[in-house]
Scaffold this motif. Structure first.
Motif, mmCIF file in Angstrom:
data_model
loop_
_atom_site.group_PDB
_atom_site.id
_atom_site.type_symbol
_atom_site.label_atom_id
_atom_site.label_comp_id
_atom_site.label_asym_id
_atom_site.label_seq_id
_atom_site.Cartn_x
_atom_site.Cartn_y
_atom_site.Cartn_z
ATOM 1 N N ILE A 36 0.964 -1.180 -0.110
ATOM 2 C CA ILE A 36 0.010 0.008 -0.009
ATOM 3 C C ILE A 36 0.986 1.371 -0.036
ATOM 4 O O ILE A 36 2.003 1.353 0.777
ATOM 5 N N ILE A 37 0.429 2.363 -0.890
ATOM 6 C CA ILE A 37 1.131 3.313 -0.966
ATOM 7 C C ILE A 37 0.382 4.571 -0.653
ATOM 8 O O ILE A 37 -0.625 4.678 -1.063
ATOM 9 N N TYR A 38 0.723 5.308 0.406
ATOM 10 C CA TYR A 38 0.039 6.774 0.805
ATOM 11 C C TYR A 38 0.846 7.873 0.301
ATOM 12 O O TYR A 38 1.935 7.824 0.512
ATOM 13 N N ILE A 39 0.270 9.095 -0.048
ATOM 14 C CA ILE A 39 1.010 10.322 -0.161
ATOM 15 C C ILE A 39 0.450 11.053 1.039
ATOM 16 O O ILE A 39 -0.756 11.472 1.083
ATOM 17 N N TRP A 71 -7.447 9.119 -1.203
ATOM 18 C CA TRP A 71 -6.703 8.304 -2.485
ATOM 19 C C TRP A 71 -5.392 7.485 -1.941
ATOM 20 O O TRP A 71 -4.735 7.969 -1.203
ATOM 21 N N LEU A 72 -5.476 6.157 -2.619
ATOM 22 C CA LEU A 72 -4.011 5.446 -2.299
ATOM 23 C C LEU A 72 -3.698 4.472 -3.372
ATOM 24 O O LEU A 72 -4.717 4.309 -4.151
ATOM 25 N N LEU A 73 -2.569 3.829 -3.318
ATOM 26 C CA LEU A 73 -2.248 2.702 -4.456
ATOM 27 C C LEU A 73 -2.090 1.386 -3.632
ATOM 28 O O LEU A 73 -1.723 1.353 -2.723
ATOM 29 N N LYS A 74 -2.803 0.458 -4.095
ATOM 30 C CA LYS A 74 -2.652 -0.681 -3.605
ATOM 31 C C LYS A 74 -2.806 -1.888 -4.601
ATOM 32 O O LYS A 74 -3.209 -1.864 -5.829
#
Length: 622
Positions: free
Chosen positions: A31-34, A84-87
């Motif tokens: 998981i990537i959070y900004i 928003w996030l990338l998963k």
């Protein structure tokens, strides 16, 4: 696969929110959070999209010929809990190299995106901490580690316990972790020792990406060669279909209506990963019918290994395209479209001249070679430079021995971890001086206390009997129905207690079997002076002296001296590996101990297929 591992099962009731979900085995999720308070919601989304594009650039740069074992890295832009996030998640199968390639890519991208906070985990939790088990502080145990380990700016950061946390502190929830990162980004701690151990497998990247590949020139049916030439990555599902074959798959290899008949063989270069090649090479298999006949003919012109692997690839493609369990795979749908084009005439098989123009590459198989004398020297800390064909395997072996030594030297460590035994589990009622026997001189000193204990026991017995009489009198005054009800309850309680005793007896037997297994392989024989309780020395190196004696010892009169006694590190590793192998792929004590130490082993090749001796042998290396 969108929900991280959870243990918070809630009982049925008004607050029941479904059963806890877990990741499957051999799956890594990321998981990537900004996190930047200056960015708006739209700007955060654009920043995440830029992260996706940067990942695509890395893939084009390093993965032109890379073959993923099962699934590739993928990042989906989603919205959860109002942000928003990338998963993404990847099933890496038996190829741990795929998992560490993902860690390498995400860590490299964190240098460019300093506002990105990245979490990577498995079904078992924070596997990066398991990799750094020797350097992890005692408080950072699996019970509290969830959502505390993050990658940011190329560093491994850990969210420590709060000052208010007591011994009952538990794992962080995702929302709690994000709140800490958002409000106090300097709070996560950078432990250099943990980071060094956790990322030690990345030291050889990016060179390790290409080193993971292996090219071999094989004889294949022309149709099979055509399919693999169009997309070399098809080799991964083909090998897996053969490697995981079942009786249904084998029935599909009957001579009638084969999609890829074993005929019209041509020699072509096939690209594998080292894991895929080792999986095929290590499989013992007698091909049925026309496949077996084709193998015998190929052996007349090709080496036995190359002929066998070529036939296995053809069989694997047949199983993949015809078995119903693979119908939904993307590769299977694409291969069937290619076959339809051949049937309709929209495409044609390549000619021999065209195949001759294809690139040919044959890689050295030295990475499979292990000199077992140098293997022994490596375990003793005296390894030479030419003992291993694969230097990465040599480094992994060193790390394994270090972990064994660290685990065994930890005086507080045990089968259940490093917490030691509970005080009640320690038998300290006698032999307080540790001499191995009870001191008869102490018996006279204990007589007074024993007599006092007898007086107390008599008093307790009288009290219990008086209580029994009261209960019995009360029971006799009850009606017949009440007596019957109490009798039934007593019978059920007795049966339950009997079942508990049987379960305890079964656990005791299993524990004794486990102990016997470990002692039988010598895994628990850690006597530092090199002698056992009978005064005999451990087995010495064979080196032409014939078979060792039955009970694993040799007599004192052996005059060879101590120079041939195997190093204790080798004995430890060798015994543990033998115990693990004795489990035959099933659960057992050796596998459990290795799992607790963060060690994973691939399926073992058949002993008959290995060439083990004083010279060089081949063994699949992971």
């Amino acid at each position: 696969m969108d929900i991280p591992p959870q243990d918070d099962f809630k009982d049925f009731g008004e607050d029941f929110d479904g059963f806890p979900k877990r990741l499957p085995e051999d799956v890594v999720e990321y998981i990537i959070y900004i996190i930047d308070s200056r960015l708006s919601d739209t700007q955060t989304r654009e920043r995440l999209q830029a992260f996706q594009r940067a990942l695509g650039t890395l893939e084009k740069k390093f993965l032109k010929e890379y073959i993923w074992q099962r699934e590739s890295i993928k990042l989906d832009l989603i919205r959860e809990e109002g942000q928003w996030l990338l998963k993404g998640s990847t099933n890496y199968g038996d190829s741990v190299a795929d998992e560490w390639l993902i860690v390498y890519f995400l860590r490299e991208l964190s240098k460019e995106f300093k506002d990105a906070w990245i979490r990577i985990y498995e079904a078992g939790g924070e596997f990066l901490l398991a990799e750094a088990a020797n350097a992890v502080p005692n408080w950072l145990n699996p019970e509290v580690a969830e959502n505390r380990v993050w990658i940011n700016s190329h560093r491994l950061l850990v969210i420590p316990l709060s000052k208010q946390a007591d011994s009952g502190a538990g794992p962080l929830k995702p929302g709690q972790a994000l709140e800490i990162l958002r409000d106090t980004p300097a709070y996560p701690q950078h432990y250099m020792k943990i980071e060094k151990e956790a990322f030690h497998r990345l030291n050889n990247y990016p060179a390790a990406i290409s080193e993971n590949q292996h090219h071999a020139t094989l004889p294949l049916p022309r149709k099979v060669a055509h399919i693999l030439h169009i997309n070399p990555a098809y080799i991964a599902p083909v090998v897996e279909a053969f490697y995981l074959r079942d009786p249904v798959s084998l029935r599909l290899l009957k001579p009638d209506n084969l999609l890829f008949p074993p005929e019209d063989f041509v020699t072509v270069s096939v690209r594998f990963t080292k894991v895929l090649y080792a999986q095929l090479l290590g499989q013992m298999w007698d091909p049925p019918g026309p496949l077996g006949e084709a193998l015998e003919q190929l052996r007349e012109t090709e080496s036995s290994d190359k002929a066998e692997i070529g036939v296995k690839v053809a069989a694997g493609l047949e199983m993949l395209t015809r078995h119903t369990i693979y119908t939904d795979k993307k590769a299977v749908r694409e291969i069937k479209l290619l076959l339809e084009d051949l049937e309709t005439g929209d495409d044609s098989l390549p000619t021999t001249a065209e195949i001759a123009a294809w690139p040919q590459r044959e890689d050295d198989e030295g990475w499979l070679d292990i000199d077992f004398e140098e293997f022994e020297r490596e375990l003793a800390g005296k390894g030479g430079k030419d003992g291993f064909g694969d230097k990465n395997a040599q480094e992994n072996l060193k790390k394994m021995v270090e972990r064994f030594n660290s685990f065994m030297e930890d005086e507080e460590a045990g089968i259940d971890g490093a917490d030691g035994l509970h005080p009640m589990d320690v038998d300290d009622d006698s032999d307080a001086k540790g001499r191995g026997w009870e001191d008869p001189e102490d018996s006279s000193e204990d007589k007074d206390s024993e007599s006092e204990d007898d007086e107390h026991s008599d008093t307790d017995a009288d009290a219990e009997y008086a209580e029994y009489e009261k209960v019995h009198e009360k029971f006799m005054t009850l009606s017949a129905a009440e007596k019957a009800l109490l009798t039934d309850e007593a019978r059920e309680l007795a049966l339950a207690e009997e079942a508990d005793r049987e379960e305890d007896d079964e656990i005791k037997k299993l524990s004794e079997m486990m102990e016997a297994e470990l002692f039988g392989h010598g895994a628990l024989n850690l006597n530092p002076d090199g002698k056992n309780s009978s005064g005999k020395k451990p087995i010495k190196s064979a080196k032409g002296k014939g078979k060792a004696k039955a009970e694993g010892t040799i007599e004192e009169e052996d005059s060879e001296g101590d120079e041939n006694v195997l190093d204790e590190d080798y004995n430890l590793a060798d015994n543990m590996l033998k115990a693990f192998k004795g489990q035959a792929g099933m659960a057992g004590p050796a596998g459990n101990m290795m799992g607790l130490m963060g060690l994973q082993f691939p399926p073992d090749a058949d002993d008959e297929h290995k060439q083990i001796g004083k010279g060089k042998g081949k063994a699949p290396v992971r």
